[in-house]
Design an enzyme around this catalytic site. Structure first.
Site, PDB file in Angstrom:
ATOM      1  N   TRP A 107      13.807 -11.845  -5.690  1.00  0.00           N
ATOM      2  CA  TRP A 107      12.981 -11.276  -4.631  1.00  0.00           C
ATOM      3  C   TRP A 107      12.511  -9.875  -5.037  1.00  0.00           C
ATOM      4  CZ3 TRP A 107      11.145 -14.002  -0.658  1.00  0.00           C
ATOM      5  CH2 TRP A 107      10.378 -13.302   0.282  1.00  0.00           C
ATOM      6  N   ASP A 159       3.928  -4.754  -4.388  1.00  0.00           N
ATOM      7  CA  ASP A 159       3.043  -4.341  -3.302  1.00  0.00           C
ATOM      8  C   ASP A 159       3.578  -4.823  -1.957  1.00  0.00           C
ATOM      9  OD1 ASP A 159       2.382  -7.061  -3.068  1.00  0.00           O
ATOM     10  OD2 ASP A 159       0.416  -6.844  -4.008  1.00  0.00           O
ATOM     11  N   GLU A 162       4.909  -8.326  -1.716  1.00  0.00           N
ATOM     12  CA  GLU A 162       5.952  -8.671  -2.693  1.00  0.00           C
ATOM     13  C   GLU A 162       5.365  -9.300  -3.958  1.00  0.00           C
ATOM     14  OE1 GLU A 162       7.003  -9.809   0.742  1.00  0.00           O
ATOM     15  OE2 GLU A 162       7.846  -7.811   0.879  1.00  0.00           O
ATOM     16  N   GLU A 313       2.305 -16.022  11.334  1.00  0.00           N
ATOM     17  CA  GLU A 313       1.944 -15.081  10.281  1.00  0.00           C
ATOM     18  C   GLU A 313       0.470 -15.234   9.924  1.00  0.00           C
ATOM     19  OE1 GLU A 313       4.258 -13.522   6.470  1.00  0.00           O
ATOM     20  OE2 GLU A 313       3.707 -15.643   6.260  1.00  0.00           O
TER      21      GLU A 313
END
Length: 352
Positions: A107, A159, A162, A313
């Site tokens: 991640w 950024d 991700e 989202e």
């Protein structure tokens, strides 16, 4: 259904006892609290005078930074000795709801934006509440965040999406400038003023191509998050010619029927239209007194709400590449809904 009331309910009901906001309660990958997302979420509560709930989040971040602030000293020492900084040295971008690092491999946790955004949100909270005593209470965490930003502001990092870990991103720098500048309204320190000026000068010198701001240094591409340069972080004014050129490109390339794409090559769930970014376009329209356009964005967001009143989202009405949608569904499940950040940006838009 009153979507304002529903949005407040969704956010408050998904704030943990610790003060953290889960990014999305129904999407396993987002079962964490991001400093960036959470700062905007807390700010949305501040707009509706939910000051206690907002402050719980700011205090949670204060505790998190204090817990891991020794990392900042390690980074400072390594830089002074010319040693390589490893992934484990950086402060995380997201944490468990209890305030601890999560250890998922792969991640993109080296993201600076959240630390600037938190400084900005705390400053806005103080401005609204008059609670200047928080500057003293958060003294250690504020200083640690400022040192972290000073040390690494111009390092490549992930950024806000991700992605692109090897680039220096304009919207990330905007977050850093906005936070440093805002908190210094209360600190009034010359060295903090100098840091803010350095970041702004760097943006204006390095993040412009063909008379518009760019997604990251070394490209001519744009990203809808470039709106943050003016709203809310005030790197430039909305009347700035370079910024106006950037908005025009965003409108032409990324804004479709009141829905906002992140960037042209986005293929996450096919690369649909993001609720929170559409709200940012609405905020811009309100700022420049284009009321009808702002109202059209508000109505579009409201139409995107599910029967339960949840804002996802993104929606894929005009995807960049629809073939990617089933690939992401197979990997992670359906699009995150509700997304607390989507609800937060709708609330902020409606409050202006």
């Amino acid at each position: 259904m009153d979507l304002v009331e529903k949005s407040l309910e969704v956010i408050i009901n998904n704030q943990s006892k610790s003060g953290a906001f889960i990014a999305s309660p129904s999407f396993d990958t987002y079962a964490f609290s991001w400093l960036r997302d959470g700062s905007f979420i807390a700010n949305s509560l501040d707009q509706y005078k939910k000051y206690d709930e907002a402050e719980k989040f700011y205090r949670w971040v204060n505790d998190v930074i204090n817990r891991y602030s020794d990392k900042v000293n390690v980074i400072e020492d390594k830089i002074s000795r010319g040693e390589r900084i490893s992934r484990k040295d950086y402060l995380n971008a997201r944490f468990t709801l209890e305030g601890f690092e999560e250890k998922k491999e792969g991640w993109g946790n080296f993201q600076l934006d959240g630390y600037g955004t938190w400084l900005w949100a705390v400053s806005e909270h103080i401005k609204l509440t008059g609670k200047t005593e928080l500057i003293d209470e958060f003294h250690n965490s504020i200083n640690a965040a400022l040192k972290y930003i000073k040390l690494l502001a111009f390092y490549p990092n992930y950024d806000i999406w991700e992605e692109n870990y090897d680039k220096i991103h304009t919207s990330t720098l905007a977050c850093l400038y906005g936070g440093v500048k805002a908190i210094n309204d209360y600190l009034k320190k010359d060295e903090v003023t100098k840091l803010a000026n350095q970041i702004k000068t760097y943006i204006l010198t390095n993040c412009v191509e063909d008379e518009h701001f760019v997604k990251f240094i070394g490209t001519k591409e744009i990203d809808s998050s470039l709106l943050w340069l003016a709203i809310p972080f005030n790197v430039v004014d909305v009347s700035d010619d370079i910024f106006k050129n950037t908005v025009k490109k965003i409108e032409d390339d990324l804004f479709v029927d009141n829905g906002m794409h992140r960037y042209k090559k986005d293929t996450y769930y096919g690369g649909g239209e993001w609720i929170l970014l559409s709200a940012w376009m609405g905020l811009y329209y309100k700022k420049v007194n284009e009321t009808e356009k702002a109202e059209a964005v508000e109505k579009w967001i409201e139409k995107c709400a599910t029967e339960e009143g949840y804002l996802p989202e993104q929606v894929c009405l005009h995807p960049n590449d629809e073939t990617y949608y089933p690939k992401w569904v197979d990997m992670w499940g359906e699009i995150a809904s509700p997304l607390l950040w989507s609800h937060a940006m709708y609330l902020i838009l409606k409050s202006k």
